[in-house]
Design a protein around this motif. Structure first.
Motif, mmCIF file in Angstrom:
data_model
loop_
_atom_site.group_PDB
_atom_site.id
_atom_site.type_symbol
_atom_site.label_atom_id
_atom_site.label_comp_id
_atom_site.label_asym_id
_atom_site.label_seq_id
_atom_site.Cartn_x
_atom_site.Cartn_y
_atom_site.Cartn_z
ATOM 1 N N VAL A 195 0.847 -1.191 0.000
ATOM 2 C CA VAL A 195 0.000 0.000 0.000
ATOM 3 C C VAL A 195 0.886 1.245 0.000
ATOM 4 N N LEU A 196 0.716 2.063 -1.022
ATOM 5 C CA LEU A 196 1.491 3.293 -1.168
ATOM 6 C C LEU A 196 0.619 4.490 -0.835
ATOM 7 N N THR A 197 1.034 5.247 0.178
ATOM 8 C CA THR A 197 0.345 6.473 0.577
ATOM 9 C C THR A 197 1.384 7.589 0.630
ATOM 10 N N PRO A 198 0.964 8.829 0.763
ATOM 11 C CA PRO A 198 1.953 9.909 0.887
ATOM 12 C C PRO A 198 2.885 9.736 2.077
ATOM 13 N N SER A 199 2.465 8.946 3.077
ATOM 14 C CA SER A 199 3.300 8.755 4.265
ATOM 15 C C SER A 199 4.289 7.612 4.119
ATOM 16 N N GLY A 200 4.131 6.768 3.110
ATOM 17 C CA GLY A 200 5.066 5.665 2.964
ATOM 18 C C GLY A 200 4.513 4.510 2.157
ATOM 19 N N LEU A 201 5.357 3.492 1.993
ATOM 20 C CA LEU A 201 4.990 2.263 1.307
ATOM 21 C C LEU A 201 4.958 1.147 2.346
ATOM 22 N N TRP A 202 3.815 0.501 2.481
ATOM 23 C CA TRP A 202 3.605 -0.475 3.549
ATOM 24 C C TRP A 202 3.449 -1.882 2.992
ATOM 25 N N ALA A 203 4.167 -2.819 3.605
ATOM 26 C CA ALA A 203 3.976 -4.244 3.325
ATOM 27 C C ALA A 203 2.912 -4.748 4.297
ATOM 28 N N VAL A 204 1.837 -5.303 3.766
ATOM 29 C CA VAL A 204 0.679 -5.622 4.601
ATOM 30 C C VAL A 204 0.255 -7.075 4.407
ATOM 31 N N PHE A 250 10.353 -0.681 1.716
ATOM 32 C CA PHE A 250 9.116 -0.501 2.479
ATOM 33 C C PHE A 250 9.356 0.391 3.694
ATOM 34 N N THR A 251 8.375 1.223 3.973
ATOM 35 C CA THR A 251 8.414 2.076 5.158
ATOM 36 C C THR A 251 8.196 1.264 6.431
ATOM 37 N N GLY A 252 7.304 0.296 6.360
ATOM 38 C CA GLY A 252 6.993 -0.529 7.520
ATOM 39 C C GLY A 252 6.175 -1.734 7.106
ATOM 40 N N ARG A 253 5.932 -2.609 8.079
ATOM 41 C CA ARG A 253 5.192 -3.850 7.830
ATOM 42 C C ARG A 253 4.009 -3.924 8.789
ATOM 43 N N LEU A 254 2.861 -4.326 8.274
ATOM 44 C CA LEU A 254 1.641 -4.391 9.079
ATOM 45 C C LEU A 254 1.025 -5.776 9.000
ATOM 46 N N LEU A 255 0.596 -6.282 10.138
ATOM 47 C CA LEU A 255 -0.238 -7.479 10.204
ATOM 48 C C LEU A 255 -1.633 -7.021 10.605
ATOM 49 N N VAL A 256 -2.597 -7.132 9.697
ATOM 50 C CA VAL A 256 -3.956 -6.665 9.952
ATOM 51 C C VAL A 256 -4.813 -7.845 10.409
ATOM 52 N N VAL A 257 -5.457 -7.681 11.554
ATOM 53 C CA VAL A 257 -6.243 -8.758 12.144
ATOM 54 C C VAL A 257 -7.644 -8.248 12.464
ATOM 55 N N ARG A 281 -5.444 -3.593 14.384
ATOM 56 C CA ARG A 281 -6.864 -3.932 14.261
ATOM 57 C C ARG A 281 -7.393 -3.428 12.919
ATOM 58 N N ARG A 282 -8.282 -4.184 12.346
ATOM 59 C CA ARG A 282 -8.815 -3.818 11.033
ATOM 60 C C ARG A 282 -9.442 -2.425 11.040
ATOM 61 N N SER A 283 -10.174 -2.091 12.092
ATOM 62 C CA SER A 283 -10.845 -0.792 12.137
ATOM 63 C C SER A 283 -9.865 0.369 12.279
ATOM 64 N N ALA A 284 -8.625 0.091 12.665
ATOM 65 C CA ALA A 284 -7.613 1.144 12.824
ATOM 66 C C ALA A 284 -6.675 1.240 11.628
ATOM 67 N N LEU A 285 -6.877 0.396 10.617
ATOM 68 C CA LEU A 285 -5.934 0.350 9.501
ATOM 69 C C LEU A 285 -5.838 1.682 8.768
ATOM 70 N N GLY A 286 -6.968 2.312 8.490
ATOM 71 C CA GLY A 286 -6.953 3.576 7.763
ATOM 72 C C GLY A 286 -6.150 4.634 8.491
ATOM 73 N N GLN A 287 -6.275 4.673 9.807
ATOM 74 C CA GLN A 287 -5.542 5.651 10.602
ATOM 75 C C GLN A 287 -4.037 5.401 10.508
ATOM 76 N N VAL A 288 -3.625 4.146 10.579
ATOM 77 C CA VAL A 288 -2.206 3.825 10.503
ATOM 78 C C VAL A 288 -1.646 4.174 9.133
ATOM 79 N N LEU A 289 -2.376 3.812 8.083
ATOM 80 C CA LEU A 289 -1.900 4.083 6.730
ATOM 81 C C LEU A 289 -1.893 5.579 6.414
ATOM 82 N N SER A 290 -2.684 6.329 7.147
ATOM 83 C CA SER A 290 -2.736 7.778 6.900
ATOM 84 C C SER A 290 -1.527 8.518 7.462
#
Length: 315
Positions: A195-204, A250-257, A281-290
């Motif tokens: 996932v590529l956002t203005p804040s970084g590239l995330w391996a998810v 990658f900027t960081g790595r995320l495990l979404v549960v 947490r799945r409901s917090a994913l948007g906040q982290v990616l932002s």
């Protein structure tokens, strides 16, 4: 208990086969309630699972409804209401479909690849082998069939649904975000999302073990993980393989549960200053990616996107 196919069925919670008669079911419930009651030294969470299981199959009417796949509510963080319609691959596809297939015209994230596609293929193959090769399966997502399958097969479907749920969340983040799904990681298998956002590239990675998990010694631990399963290590290896292939860091790595799997929105694996990964947490994913959890600085979105487009491979 949630409505995820990866979760324990009420029959599994009560310790009886799905063919048990009403008397055997009632005896199993009473025994489980005694063993798990907090006032008798039992575990409160386990006791609650027993109560939910009984609510779902404790009466003939409720049991018929459950066996037919009927559910009237969806716990927060679940994959959606259980049953054939919710588990089919086109369920929820509107969230990340091309504009022509959507009901609204809101700008969506750019999306490449097929989220959950490989996991569904693996699930269907495993299900066919379990049923018996050559035996016809009229509806592979039939609730009775899925719920009667061994839990490791149900978890494959849960993983596909988890990947699709992440795809839907990312799609709603807008046109400034680009996501690639099911990236080829060579010998390491696949990376669910980049996932590529203005804040970084995330391996998810998106995953659903169908039960609560915790962090122990830099890894994910839980009762339903397979022997030898090391999700954090597997994510790191997959991300490194994609990074080596694409020459993009990658900027960081995320495990979404699912929300029900953990008690906090974000948990750090490794050093807080340089995390190995974040469990989100799945409901917090948007906040982290932002960008709330991003390192200082940003990435050149156009350069990274172009390089990934030229080098990324899909499974």
């Amino acid at each position: 208990m949630t409505d995820s196919p990866a979760d324990a069925t009420p029959y599994e919670v009560l310790g009886v086969p799905s063919s048990a008669d009403d008397d055997a079911l009632r005896r199993a419930y009473r025994r489980a309630a005694r063993e798990t009651h907090p006032d008798l030294g039992g575990d409160a969470q386990r006791f609650r699972q027993v109560q939910v299981a009984w609510e779902r199959i404790g009466t003939p009417a409720a049991r018929r409804a459950y066996d037919a796949g009927s559910r009237t509510s969806t716990p927060q963080g679940a994959s959606g209401p259980s049953g054939s319609a919710a588990w089919r691959p086109d369920s929820g596809r509107d969230a990340y479909a091309p504009p022509a297939a959507r009901r609204d015209s809101r700008p969506r994230a750019r999306s490449h690849g097929h989220p959950g596609g490989r996991s569904r293929e693996v699930f269907l193959q495993a299900e066919r082998e379990w049923v018996g090769l050559g035996d016809p399966i009229e509806d592979p997502y039939d609730p009775a069939l899925v719920r009667s399958a061994p839990r490791h097969i149900r978890r494959l479907l849960g993983e596909a649904l988890a990947e699709e749920a992440t795809a839907a969340i990312v799609a709603d983040m807008g046109i400034g975000v680009t996501v690639w799904h099911d990236l080829d990681a060579g010998a390491e298998g696949k990376l669910d999302h980049a996932v590529l956002t203005p804040s970084g590239l995330w391996a998810v990675e998106s995953i659903d073990w169908g039960a609560p998990v915790r962090i122990e010694h830099g890894e994910i631990a839980g009762e339903t993980l397979a022997p030898g399963e090391r999700p954090v290590k597997e994510l790191v290896r997959a991300a490194r393989a994609v990074q080596k292939q694409t020459r993009v860091k990658f900027t960081g790595r995320l495990l979404v549960v699912p929300d029900a799997a953990v008690d906090e929105d974000v948990q750090v694996v490794g050093s807080p200053r340089k995390p190995t990964a974040l469990v989100v947490r799945r409901s917090a994913l948007g906040q982290v990616l932002s960008g709330v959890w991003s390192p200082e600085g940003s990435v050149d979105v156009f350069d990274v996107r172009d390089r990934l487009q030229q080098t990324v491979r899909f499974v």
